[in-house]
Design a protein around this motif. Structure first.
Motif, short mmCIF file in Angstrom:
data_model
loop_
_atom_site.label_atom_id
_atom_site.label_comp_id
_atom_site.label_asym_id
_atom_site.label_seq_id
_atom_site.Cartn_x
_atom_site.Cartn_y
_atom_site.Cartn_z
N ALA A 70 0.81 -1.22 0.00
CA ALA A 70 0.00 0.00 0.00
C ALA A 70 0.84 1.26 0.00
CB ALA A 70 -0.92 0.01 1.21
N THR A 71 2.15 1.11 -0.21
CA THR A 71 3.04 2.26 -0.10
C THR A 71 3.64 2.63 -1.45
OG1 THR A 71 4.86 0.79 0.50
CG2 THR A 71 3.62 1.80 2.30
N LEU A 72 3.92 3.92 -1.60
CA LEU A 72 4.52 4.46 -2.82
C LEU A 72 5.62 5.43 -2.39
CD1 LEU A 72 1.18 5.27 -4.67
CD2 LEU A 72 2.74 3.40 -5.26
N VAL A 73 6.86 5.16 -2.75
CA VAL A 73 7.99 6.00 -2.35
C VAL A 73 8.28 7.02 -3.44
CG1 VAL A 73 10.41 6.08 -1.64
CG2 VAL A 73 8.96 4.14 -0.98
N THR A 74 8.13 8.28 -3.11
CA THR A 74 8.36 9.35 -4.10
C THR A 74 9.52 10.27 -3.71
OG1 THR A 74 6.83 10.89 -3.00
CG2 THR A 74 5.90 9.40 -4.65
N GLY A 75 9.96 10.23 -2.46
CA GLY A 75 10.82 11.29 -1.97
C GLY A 75 9.95 12.41 -1.40
N ASP A 76 10.55 13.52 -1.03
CA ASP A 76 9.81 14.61 -0.41
C ASP A 76 9.89 15.87 -1.25
OD1 ASP A 76 8.37 15.55 2.12
OD2 ASP A 76 9.95 17.04 1.91
N PRO A 77 8.78 16.25 -1.92
CA PRO A 77 8.80 17.47 -2.74
C PRO A 77 9.12 18.73 -1.95
CG PRO A 77 6.89 16.11 -3.28
CD PRO A 77 7.50 15.52 -2.05
N THR A 78 8.71 18.78 -0.69
CA THR A 78 8.99 19.97 0.12
C THR A 78 10.48 20.14 0.33
OG1 THR A 78 6.85 19.81 1.24
CG2 THR A 78 8.57 21.09 2.33
N PHE A 79 11.19 19.04 0.58
CA PHE A 79 12.63 19.14 0.76
C PHE A 79 13.30 19.58 -0.53
CE2 PHE A 79 16.95 17.25 0.95
CZ PHE A 79 17.43 17.98 2.03
N ASP A 80 12.86 19.03 -1.65
CA ASP A 80 13.41 19.47 -2.94
C ASP A 80 13.18 20.96 -3.15
OD1 ASP A 80 14.22 16.91 -3.40
OD2 ASP A 80 12.91 16.54 -5.11
N ARG A 81 12.03 21.42 -2.74
CA ARG A 81 11.70 22.84 -2.87
C ARG A 81 12.64 23.69 -2.01
NH1 ARG A 81 5.72 25.19 -1.24
NH2 ARG A 81 5.74 27.07 -2.53
N LEU A 82 12.91 23.24 -0.80
CA LEU A 82 13.82 23.97 0.08
C LEU A 82 15.23 24.02 -0.52
CD1 LEU A 82 12.70 22.50 3.52
CD2 LEU A 82 12.33 24.84 2.74
N VAL A 83 15.71 22.88 -0.99
CA VAL A 83 17.06 22.83 -1.56
C VAL A 83 17.15 23.73 -2.79
CG1 VAL A 83 18.76 21.33 -2.68
CG2 VAL A 83 17.55 20.54 -0.63
N ALA A 84 16.12 23.68 -3.64
CA ALA A 84 16.13 24.50 -4.85
C ALA A 84 16.07 25.99 -4.54
CB ALA A 84 14.95 24.11 -5.75
N GLU A 128 8.53 15.30 -9.51
CA GLU A 128 8.15 14.54 -10.70
C GLU A 128 7.59 13.17 -10.34
OE1 GLU A 128 11.26 17.49 -11.98
OE2 GLU A 128 10.94 16.14 -10.28
N ARG A 129 8.20 12.51 -9.36
CA ARG A 129 7.74 11.18 -8.97
C ARG A 129 6.34 11.24 -8.37
NH1 ARG A 129 11.55 7.04 -8.54
NH2 ARG A 129 10.33 6.07 -6.87
N LEU A 130 6.07 12.27 -7.54
CA LEU A 130 4.73 12.40 -6.97
C LEU A 130 3.71 12.69 -8.06
CD1 LEU A 130 2.82 12.47 -4.57
CD2 LEU A 130 3.43 14.88 -4.24
N GLN A 131 4.05 13.52 -9.01
CA GLN A 131 3.13 13.79 -10.10
C GLN A 131 2.83 12.51 -10.88
OE1 GLN A 131 4.39 15.75 -13.79
NE2 GLN A 131 2.79 17.30 -13.43
N ASP A 132 3.86 11.73 -11.16
CA ASP A 132 3.65 10.47 -11.89
C ASP A 132 2.72 9.53 -11.13
OD1 ASP A 132 5.27 11.32 -13.93
OD2 ASP A 132 7.05 10.23 -13.25
N VAL A 133 2.91 9.43 -9.81
CA VAL A 133 2.08 8.56 -8.99
C VAL A 133 0.62 8.98 -9.04
CG1 VAL A 133 1.51 8.06 -6.57
CG2 VAL A 133 3.83 7.68 -7.41
N LEU A 134 0.36 10.27 -8.87
CA LEU A 134 -1.02 10.74 -8.84
C LEU A 134 -1.70 10.57 -10.20
CD1 LEU A 134 -0.62 13.95 -6.63
CD2 LEU A 134 -1.30 11.65 -5.95
N TYR A 135 -0.99 10.84 -11.27
CA TYR A 135 -1.58 10.65 -12.60
C TYR A 135 -1.82 9.17 -12.89
CZ TYR A 135 -1.75 15.39 -14.44
OH TYR A 135 -2.10 16.69 -14.67
N ARG A 136 -0.92 8.32 -12.40
CA ARG A 136 -1.12 6.88 -12.60
C ARG A 136 -2.38 6.41 -11.87
NH1 ARG A 136 3.53 5.27 -11.03
NH2 ARG A 136 3.09 4.25 -9.04
N LEU A 137 -2.61 6.92 -10.66
CA LEU A 137 -3.82 6.56 -9.93
C LEU A 137 -5.07 7.09 -10.61
CD1 LEU A 137 -2.60 7.16 -6.25
CD2 LEU A 137 -2.99 4.95 -7.38
N LEU A 138 -4.93 8.19 -11.34
CA LEU A 138 -6.05 8.73 -12.11
C LEU A 138 -6.26 8.02 -13.44
CD1 LEU A 138 -5.60 12.59 -11.60
CD2 LEU A 138 -7.64 11.27 -11.01
#
Length: 511
Positions: free
Chosen positions: A137-151, A329-339
């Motif tokens: 039931a799990t999907l590993v995407t990383g953390d978009p918020t952390f990427d945002r902070l680093v960027a 990108e990984r989170l976007q891919d996951v959500l679109y795949r579920l859609l």
């Protein structure tokens, strides 16, 4: 989007940005059942431009292909179709009655419709060991918020300028919610930091968990921390502040909340306020507790901040943030795949941290000041905000004429103003201030061209000329007070910790 509390709303609004420009996707915003921390959710939605909100009891009438939530406390039984559960923190570091905070009930996981989004593979193993139903039931995407902070790190100077920290070190105090949090244990901690750190060298920002804002609201927090706001505290609202504060920070003081892990990941020197019984043993937050030094609020704060070593805590973040630079990108891919849709070409936008908007911030206008001779010809000026620092024999009180608390003005030894004035106007103003406030020893005003004119009650006039591009009248006023009582050389260097500038004095005594 299933909105439960302020924390979940903030996460969902960020996730909504992954669908920008896609006319195939329409959002229905559902307001969840009453939550202890639901206060402020309607306001947040209105400010985001959400005008149509469906109540939870009407959810069954809505047609949808994917349910997005950032809370494990929604009623999954009433939801049809797939559910993406976004994290509202970093991993599973906290216990609650019945299990782990962030983990849905096992009955919801048995349906096979709930998909838990994770930031690191280690969290999968943790969930499987705790709840076998989480397997698959799990999907590993990383953390978009952390990427945002680093960027956003290249914009650090921009955020520091907005937070008025140029030339000073920014200390961010971050608190989660509950009795074991930094503010739960020590609600006076902001006051202690402001009183214990030199005002010309440090700035202090407070980042409180959204649940604190929901429980007390902005006005109540402003009342609680009114003295601290007068002392220069940067009180940052949860939707526009903490990201920029972490990017801008020189030091972070926090508890067992997620911001400790973000700070560690960004390499910020870290001090922790104490251990919490609710922390999961062996979790990254628990590891951080052993790696980071503990704050002693009664000790030498400057020494403790200086000694904190980010190399001791940064490694802990490796267990939290996977797929760095790819999480959005990984989170976007996951959500679109579920859609059941292909994501748009080009990938999602990577949004920088929003500009901070401190609540009720204004310039400090009253200081307890100690001026000491550090070496021949060098005066050290140490200023602490009078709103939080108690009187002491080795400090005088210096107050700007516009100080809102007249109790301080009535007790001030020095009254100053930053408004340029010619000698006649300065004399008239000085006479009126000394007459109105009998306790004052001296007044000081900007005399133009890098000069400060101080007029003492006994008629002594002191002209201080600074070579600094923008001489600080409040500092020069306190130097004049010191030189009035302890005459010295006419050429001095004034060191505030923030700046160091040579000045010349011309003292004319009456008669």
């Amino acid at each position: 989007m299933l909105c439960h509390n302020q924390t979940s709303v903030n996460r969902l609004l960020e996730a909504q940005d992954l669908f920008r420009g896609d006319f195939r996707v329409r959002f229905v915003v559902v307001l969840g059942e009453a939550s202890r921390f639901g206060s402020g959710v309607p306001r947040l939605l209105r400010e985001a431009g959400v005008d149509r909100v469906v109540p939870w009891h009407a959810l069954a009438k809505e047609r949808y292909d994917l349910a997005l939530t950032a809370s494990e406390n929604v009623d999954f039984a009433t939801i049809t179709g797939p559910v993406a559960l976004l994290p509202h923190g970093l991993g599973f570091n906290k216990t609650v009655p019945g299990g782990l905070a962030g983990l849905p009930d096992a009955s919801a996981l048995r349906t096979g419709r709930v998909h838990i989004v994770l930031s690191h593979p280690d969290q999968e193993a943790q969930l499987r060991a705790t709840c076998p139903e989480a397997a698959g039931a799990t999907l590993v995407t990383g953390d978009p918020t952390f990427d945002r902070l680093v960027a956003s790190l290249p914009l650090r100077a921009h955020y520091r300028r907005l937070l008025d920290t140029t030339g000073r070190r920014l200390v961010v105090l971050a608190s989660t919610w509950g009795g074991e949090s930094a503010l739960g244990r020590r609600p006076d901690l902001p006051r202690r930091l402001l009183a214990g750190l030199p005002a010309d060298t440090y700035r202090v920002a407070l980042v409180a968990h959204p649940n604190i804002w929901a429980e007390h609201d902005a006005r109540q927090l402003a009342v609680y921390y009114a003295d601290e706001l007068d002392a220069g505290l940067l009180l940052l609202p949860p939707q526009a502040g903490w990201h920029a504060a972490l990017v801008a920070a020189d030091h972070v003081i926090t508890d067992h909340g997620s911001l400790a892990l973000y700070a560690a990941g960004l390499g910020r020197p870290l001090l922790l306020t104490g251990a919490a019984d609710e922390t999961v043993p062996g979790s990254p937050v628990d590891d951080l507790r052993h790696a980071a030094p503990r704050l002693d609020p009664s000790g030498d704060l400057v020494a403790q901040l200086s000694a904190a070593d980010p190399s001791e805590t940064r490694a802990v973040a490796d267990r939290v943030f996977a797929h760095r630079g790819e999480a959005t990108e990984r989170l976007q891919d996951v959500l679109y795949r579920l859609l059941g849709l292909d994501p748009p070409d080009g990938g999602p936008a990577l949004r920088r941290a929003p500009d901070p908007t401190p609540l009720g911030h204004h310039r400090v206008s009253a200081f307890r000041v100690r001026v000491t001779s550090r070496s021949p010809g060098v005066l050290a000026v140490d200023r602490r905000p009078a709103a939080v620092h108690p009187p002491s024999d080795d400090r005088h009180l210096a107050v700007e004429e516009t100080e809102s608390n007249l109790r301080l003005t009535e007790k001030a030894s020095v009254i100053y103003r930053d408004l340029p004035a010619d000698p006649a106007t300065a004399d008239t103003w000085a006479a009126s201030m000394l007459d109105a406030f009998p306790f004052a020893t001296l007044t000081a005003t900007d005399a133009g061209r890098g000069r400060c004119l101080a007029v003492a009650r006994d008629g002594t006039r002191i002209v201080l000329t600074s070579s600094a591009p923008h001489p600080e009248v409040p500092v020069l006023a306190s130097v004049a007070h010191h030189c009035l009582l302890a005459p010295g050389p006419s050429a001095l260097t004034v060191d505030t910790g923030h700046s160091r500038a040579p000045i010349r004095l011309e003292i004319t005594r009456p008669g």
